[in-house]
Design an enzyme around this catalytic site. Sequence first.
Site: not given
Length: 249
Positions: A12, A14-15, A63-64, A90, A155, A188
């Site tokens: 992750g 990329s962002r 894809n993890v 991440n 989550y 964040i």
Amino acid sequence: MSLEGKVALITGGSRGIGRAVCTQLASLGVLVGVNYVSNPAAAEQTLEQVKTVGGQGFTCQFNVADTEAVQKNIKAIIDQYGSIDILVNNAGITRDGLMARMKESHWDDVLDTNLKGAFNCSKAAMRPMMKKKWGRIINISSVIGFLGNGGQVNYGAAKAGLVGFTKSMARELAGRNITVNCVAPGYIVTDMTEELDQEVQDAIKMQIPLGRLGSPEDVAASVAFFVSPGGDYLTGQTLHVNGGMYMGN
Ligand code: NDP
């Protein structure tokens, strides 16, 4: 502090937080692998940012949660670069909803990406670290794994799970000089929290003693600490980067 010659994979990357971690590690001389799942343009932007700090890297799509794809891609990285010395697990998603209405698929998606993804990547990357007797694995948990949050049972479970995963793996790998630690961010400013409406953001700020949401760079600095020589004697730990929102351990 130079980590010249080390290779990192940031899932992750990329962002958001992942991008800041890529940039921070690259500025320390690490060659960074920028993983992404669906957003090649964002991954390229991370790579551009890496170059602006004088760093180097590469992008890699997988894809993890997809065990086979993880094995294939991580093997290819290790074949090309010799090893992955630093792994930052991440990549993460949210699929919020009250438990009474939560679809099973939303439970599975979050657990598969946020928790099983870390297992998949760590398992695929750890063998060369063991041979080299040096490795740093950092799992990105969340304050929600410690405080809980209505609407986020999936989550919260995944992020709390990462803490137990970290401690057990830390014990397994310590003998090979591989440390495994967690960074648990609070709120964040990233695409993930941009979805929250202003009222919710204001309510969150009221719970943060430092009075602001964190930046991806705040989190990246803690990841860099675990990777730096100053972090060498830390394993199985969680660093809470949350402006004081949660102070327990
Ligand atoms: P973003 O939503 O900004 O970015 C998510 C990143 O994860 C993207 O790079 C995305 O790739 C990647 N990703 C998502 N699913 C997968 C997958 N299946 N395989 C590979 N990559 C994937 O998230 P944040 O930067 O906000 O969050 C990063 C991590 O920090 C997450 O684990 C999150 O849970 C955690 N965290 C975030 C907090 C926050 O307030 N933002 C607080 C606490 C923890 P792509 O660009 O291709 O979609």
